[in-house]
Design a protein around this motif. Sequence first.
Motif, PDB file in Angstrom:
ATOM      1  N   PRO A  90      -2.169  -4.069   5.578  1.00  0.00           N
ATOM      2  CA  PRO A  90      -3.147  -3.954   4.292  1.00  0.00           C
ATOM      3  C   PRO A  90      -4.378  -5.053   4.491  1.00  0.00           C
ATOM      4  O   PRO A  90      -4.320  -6.071   3.600  1.00  0.00           O
ATOM      5  N   THR A  91      -4.996  -4.736   5.426  1.00  0.00           N
ATOM      6  CA  THR A  91      -6.274  -5.643   5.710  1.00  0.00           C
ATOM      7  C   THR A  91      -7.445  -4.809   5.867  1.00  0.00           C
ATOM      8  O   THR A  91      -7.461  -3.486   6.573  1.00  0.00           O
ATOM      9  N   LYS A  92      -8.683  -5.281   5.488  1.00  0.00           N
ATOM     10  CA  LYS A  92     -10.012  -4.496   5.571  1.00  0.00           C
ATOM     11  C   LYS A  92     -10.296  -4.391   7.038  1.00  0.00           C
ATOM     12  O   LYS A  92     -11.070  -3.616   7.621  1.00  0.00           O
ATOM     13  N   ALA A  93      -9.546  -5.156   7.982  1.00  0.00           N
ATOM     14  CA  ALA A  93      -9.815  -5.182   9.597  1.00  0.00           C
ATOM     15  C   ALA A  93      -9.490  -3.471  10.107  1.00  0.00           C
ATOM     16  O   ALA A  93     -10.398  -3.254  11.062  1.00  0.00           O
ATOM     17  N   HIS A 126       3.409  -3.250   6.932  1.00  0.00           N
ATOM     18  CA  HIS A 126       3.136  -4.798   7.784  1.00  0.00           C
ATOM     19  C   HIS A 126       2.447  -5.644   6.987  1.00  0.00           C
ATOM     20  O   HIS A 126       1.469  -6.090   7.135  1.00  0.00           O
ATOM     21  N   ARG A 127       3.301  -6.348   6.014  1.00  0.00           N
ATOM     22  CA  ARG A 127       3.130  -7.229   4.885  1.00  0.00           C
ATOM     23  C   ARG A 127       2.654  -6.480   3.908  1.00  0.00           C
ATOM     24  O   ARG A 127       2.365  -5.110   3.704  1.00  0.00           O
ATOM     25  N   PHE A 128       3.169  -7.179   2.756  1.00  0.00           N
ATOM     26  CA  PHE A 128       3.194  -6.587   1.312  1.00  0.00           C
ATOM     27  C   PHE A 128       1.649  -6.315   0.929  1.00  0.00           C
ATOM     28  O   PHE A 128       0.650  -7.435   0.957  1.00  0.00           O
ATOM     29  N   VAL A 132      -1.916  -2.125  -4.149  1.00  0.00           N
ATOM     30  CA  VAL A 132      -1.382  -0.824  -4.201  1.00  0.00           C
ATOM     31  C   VAL A 132       0.094  -0.625  -4.668  1.00  0.00           C
ATOM     32  O   VAL A 132       0.895  -1.683  -4.247  1.00  0.00           O
ATOM     33  N   PRO A 133       0.384   0.046  -5.646  1.00  0.00           N
ATOM     34  CA  PRO A 133       1.650   0.281  -6.273  1.00  0.00           C
ATOM     35  C   PRO A 133       2.715   0.394  -5.082  1.00  0.00           C
ATOM     36  O   PRO A 133       2.475   1.218  -4.297  1.00  0.00           O
ATOM     37  N   LEU A 134       3.766  -0.390  -5.274  1.00  0.00           N
ATOM     38  CA  LEU A 134       4.787  -0.224  -4.136  1.00  0.00           C
ATOM     39  C   LEU A 134       5.397   1.025  -3.889  1.00  0.00           C
ATOM     40  O   LEU A 134       5.619   1.568  -2.858  1.00  0.00           O
ATOM     41  N   GLU A 135       5.673   1.663  -5.049  1.00  0.00           N
ATOM     42  CA  GLU A 135       6.199   3.149  -5.298  1.00  0.00           C
ATOM     43  C   GLU A 135       5.226   4.050  -4.443  1.00  0.00           C
ATOM     44  O   GLU A 135       5.844   5.031  -3.979  1.00  0.00           O
ATOM     45  N   THR A 155       9.994  -2.760   6.917  1.00  0.00           N
ATOM     46  CA  THR A 155       8.989  -3.676   6.241  1.00  0.00           C
ATOM     47  C   THR A 155       8.752  -4.974   7.166  1.00  0.00           C
ATOM     48  O   THR A 155       9.843  -5.436   8.075  1.00  0.00           O
ATOM     49  N   SER A 156       7.724  -5.653   7.012  1.00  0.00           N
ATOM     50  CA  SER A 156       7.462  -6.825   7.842  1.00  0.00           C
ATOM     51  C   SER A 156       6.998  -8.053   6.986  1.00  0.00           C
ATOM     52  O   SER A 156       6.098  -7.881   6.326  1.00  0.00           O
TER      53      SER A 156
END
Length: 347
Positions: A90-93, A126-128, A132-135, A155-156
Amino acid sequence: MESEAMEYRYLGNSGLKISVLGFGNMTSGWSEGTEQWSFDCVDKCIRGGVNFFDTAEFYGMGVAETILGNNIKQGGWDRDDLVITTKFIPTKAVGIQGLSRKRLRQAINHSLKRLQLDYVDVLYLHRFDCEVPLEESIRIVNELIDDDKAFYWGTSEFNAQQLAECHAICEKHGWIHPIAEQVQYHMFERAEVERDYVPIYKEYGMGTTVWGPLAGGLLSGKYNDGNIQPGRFESGPFSQVYRQRFETYVGSRKEAAVKTLQGLKSLADELGCSQAQLALAWVIKNPDVTTAILGASSPAQLDGSLAAVEVMKKLTPEVLARIEDLLGNRPAPSMNWRNFTPNPPRR
């Protein structure tokens, strides 16, 4: 394609059997000329019995996936013999939609195209993603598995609470549970694997695919004097991370760290192995570690790393106790309040 020289373990409570040493191509794709180097590494690993290969969309901003896909095509190996995993971050990259339904749908399609594969064996979050809702993320991961774009998920760098929440959501909806957590684990970084995740192992049978088993090279023997080599950590995409890791584990406690590192070197000499092999063997000796992901600065370096499976057999209870004395950092177990007895009041 199993090898007698390699050990294999089931990944969590799944039927997926993987080599206790895997290969990660995190450093591929950040500079020119890494494709042949990567192929030589993959080829050497496969010849040594490795069947687990880990990558991510973030590595080389997609280039590492392309290189791994080209390597597999060039080698002509049987896809069914290989376990290929990738990760979405979850990164803008790499995508402004985080781990949303939209982004994960797009991400898997792009990754499979780069890898030239119909599916990956394990898809990792790849990271929490705190936005964004986890569900939502878990729902789309299950849909991708239903679509045969992945067979399992994991998960990581999720903490124990986040992992428990993943399993609770899966229980609630009858969804497929994650089978593995990819977490940092080495002689200097132990708490999550050895203490925090213990309830997750017991309750859900998760496996671990651990990264950084040599602490970015700090346990290789190159830093036993407590100093950074000239030119080291001055360039490259992860140079700042490596420097921070050095300061955390060695620079900030130089005298104690040097004593530990040199003690490990002496013990390795007694066992007839390298310090790096001892550190790797110690990691995979832990039964809660399914596989340790190797990196390499050269294909030749993998020869020594793969030999850690044999060194693991030398880690008797007595040797492990000596290692504990050198490290002095075994995580304290979680408090069992049933056994707690308060001090009597003073009179």
